[in-house]
Design an enzyme around this catalytic site. Structure first.
Site, short mmCIF file in Angstrom:
data_model
loop_
_atom_site.label_atom_id
_atom_site.label_comp_id
_atom_site.label_asym_id
_atom_site.label_seq_id
_atom_site.Cartn_x
_atom_site.Cartn_y
_atom_site.Cartn_z
CB THR A 325 6.10 -0.68 -10.30
OG1 THR A 325 5.95 0.26 -8.89
CG2 THR A 325 7.45 -1.66 -9.82
CG HIS A 456 3.72 1.53 -3.04
ND1 HIS A 456 2.48 1.09 -2.25
CD2 HIS A 456 3.36 1.13 -4.16
CE1 HIS A 456 1.64 0.57 -3.39
NE2 HIS A 456 2.11 0.70 -4.21
#
Length: 647
Positions: A325, A456
């Site tokens: 990320t 996630h």
């Protein structure tokens, strides 16, 4: 006068002596190995051992600092108990084992990289399974473990023979003396860790002498903190002036004027449009291109995103720069190729950089970073907060927070669903909408960076939203699509929607983190720009990078702006498709079907890439293209390292 040998500190100082002695042996072994590759002057030899002793002593003090605190606070009546004796001897044996293992690891690491521990060693922690199997295949692991255990027990036995344990536990060190010794040791350890940088050893031209002057364990934690590999030490280089000339030529599109100096700073002339829409960037966690029907998926996981893509400016062949990320955040906020190690978001000295938010700020925008988890994670709050963004996150207040923008915590009343990773996507979108409402009332233009979390692990989300089960990747993708669709619908009802552009892009692909080899198919991501005024829908089928998204948007807006970005306007006639891909160690440059792969050891591999078959076949590429790839990565590292990306 305190008799250290007969005090409760005899084990601590004995451990320090053991650590320095074995560090000396390891340094000598590495010195002999290095002498085959370079010549050492007398001064460099002295430096290796004296500076090395200093770093070894500092490292030993840090390792033993918590034990020094324990020795300070535990009273004599408890210290002499059997349970404390057993606990102390067991802890001593454990730390001897750990340090012996690190000493062995230093030798094997040096054999491969001729360096003390660096970010490659930190990187190896991420690939524990592969590393253990590699060690098992390279060394007789049972004998190795047995040898380390034997040495550890031998060291412990010597301590018994020297009566260090016996005298230690029989001692009754006075509180006054404990205070003096423990405080001195702890202050010395803290001072060393705060004020002595690992790079302090790098003050000569002989790289081997510099590395031998360091301590392995201290180097490891310094690498973990700094999150980078030195490009110049481990990767192929070309002449610096040539490198910048190559990059500047590559970035020299229409209406671009470069400024003087060894940078890529330039002025970009647009149509000088007054069009300044609000911009909402939704960075979607782990949204692989393969989830969308546009890329052949038949599971109907993303009906809303597929519909949006049909009515937007759709980058149908875009690639993420990395597998984390923070790497996606780096690409979208700094428009820079990935450099070795971790993302710049996680590194030191990353404040006041030339970011995409800076361009918006010069146009009168307020920048805000929205995150449904705790932005302390991965250094996100520090990066965005010290680079001109306000922060809205689900975190906790920390002492000594210093951000250039404000910080707002998401309250319990704003949360309907939350897991260990953060609040659900619907909740973070609701928070962003309320913030946009307030900005609109204040006649304030806004540039929002929203980071989602629902896609996630553990892939959980609110019940009764979609038909797929919670806790699965497919369900998380479908819920994220649902939440984005709901957000767009609600946004369309707002009075400011007509002047608001929505960007949807992935941070990286799913199931890509942990892949050390560059699998190009695991980097392809969707990206779409919605609601751009007077702009018909468009499918940009050219190969593009995450770093190109904002430069292309600003071109469509017609803006004049200054740029220190590697991203380009992909709609320009001079644009030549290329992408940058990286892991922690490996850096790839793909141009057309030509693939360049850069690795430590200054290794350069070249391939032809067949996208249809997702195959890479070794192939000799022109030197011009190899130099082009090297130039981009080399200059990106230099600009950040030398502070030339600062405002």
């Amino acid at each position: 006068m305190i008799n250290i040998r007969k005090s409760r500190y005899s084990i601590l100082f004995g451990f320090i002596a053991y650590f320095i002695f074995f560090s000396f042996i390891i340094r000598t072994i590495l010195f002999i190995a290095s002498a085959q590759h370079t010549d050492f002057s007398i001064f460099e030899v002295i430096k290796c051992y004296l500076a090395g002793l200093f770093f070894d002593l500092g490292t030993a003090l840090i390792i033993t600092s918590f034990y020094a605190l324990y020795l300070l606070i535990i009273p004599n009546r408890l210290y002499q108990k059997k349970w404390n004796q057993g606990l102390t001897i067991a802890a001593f044996l454990l730390f001897v084992l750990i340090t012996l293992f690190s000493f062995f690891a230093e030798i094997t690491f040096w054999q491969e990289f001729e360096s003390r521990f660096n970010f490659i060693a930190v990187d190896y922690l991420i690939y524990t399974y592969e590393v253990i199997h590699n060690i098992n295949e390279s060394y007789p692991l049972p004998y190795l473990i047995s040898g380390i255990l034997l040495i550890a027990f031998a060291v412990t036995y010597i301590f018994f023979q020297l009566k260090i344990f016996k005298l230690n536990f029989e001692s009754e060190t006075l509180p006054k003396n404990r205070l003096i010794i423990s405080c001195s040791l702890i202050i010395a350890a803290i001072s060393f860790s705060v004020f002595i940088k690992n790079s302090s050893a790098e003050n000569g031209n002989n790289r081997y002498a510099n590395e031998l002057s360091k301590a392995g364990i201290y180097s490891f934690f310094a690498a973990f903190k700094n999150n980078e590999l030195n490009y110049h030490e481990f990767y192929k280089l070309i002449d610096t002036k040539k490198a910048f000339a190559i990059v500047r030529n590559q970035l020299n599109q229409k209406d671009v004027t470069f400024r003087n100096g060894s940078t890529i700073l330039r002025d970009i002339k647009g149509k000088n449009s007054s069009y300044r829409p609000n911009v909402i960037l939704i960075t979607v966690e782990s949204l692989s291109a393969e989830f969308l029907a546009h890329y052949g998926n038949t599971e109907q996981l993303t009906p809303r995103l597929d519909s949006i893509a049909n009515h937007s400016i759709f980058f149908s062949d875009m690639y993420a720069t990395g597998t984390r990320t923070v790497r996606g955040m780096e690409a979208l906020s700094l428009s820079i190729p990935p450099t070795p190690g971790s993302s710049i978001v996680r590194r030191t000295n990353n404040e006041n950089l030339f970011t995409t938010g800076h361009v918006f700020k010069t146009k009168g925008y307020t920048n805000t970073f929205f995150y449904g988890g705790d932005g302390y994670f991965d250094n996100m709050n520090h990066f965005f907060g010290t680079n001109g963004y306000n922060i809205v996150d689900r975190g906790r207040k920390l002492l000594n927070e210093t951000y250039s923008g404000s910080r707002t915590l998401i309250t319990d009343q704003q949360v309907t669903f939350e897991n260990a990773w953060g609040i659900c996507d619907e909740d973070i979108f609701n928070v962003a909408l309320k913030d946009a409402d307030e900005k609109y009332k204040q006649h304030q233009l806004f540039n929002d960076f929203i980071m989602t979390t629902s896609n996630h692990r553990p892939y959980t989300f609110p019940a009764n939203k979609i038909k797929l089960p919670s806790g699965t990747r497919a369900g998380a993708v479908r819920y994220t699509d649902y939440a984005i669709g709901k957000f767009v619908d609600e946004l369309k009802a707002k009075p400011y929607y007509a002047n608001t552009v929505v960007i949807i892009v992935a941070d990286h692909c799913a199931s890509s983190a942990g892949k050390n080899e560059i699998d190009i198919s695991k980097y392809q991501i969707p990206c779409m720009i919605l609601n751009l005024r007077n702009q018909p829908k468009m499918n940009i089928s050219k190969m593009t990078s995450q770093i190109d998204m904002f430069p292309t948007l600003w071109s469509l807006l017609g803006w004049n702006y200054s740029s220190e970005f590697y991203g380009q306007n992909v709609l320009d006639d001079t644009y030549k498709p290329r992408v940058f891909l990286g892991t922690y160690q490996k850096l790839a440059y793909l141009k057309g079907d030509s693939l360049l792969l850069l690795s430590p050891h200054k290794k350069v591999d070249t391939y032809l890439y067949n996208k249809t078959k997702n195959e890479q076949k070794p192939f000799s590429l022109p030197k011009r293209l190899v130099d082009e790839g090297i130039a981009n990565y080399q200059t990106a590292f230099d600009l950040f390292k030398e502070g030339k990306l600062r405002l």
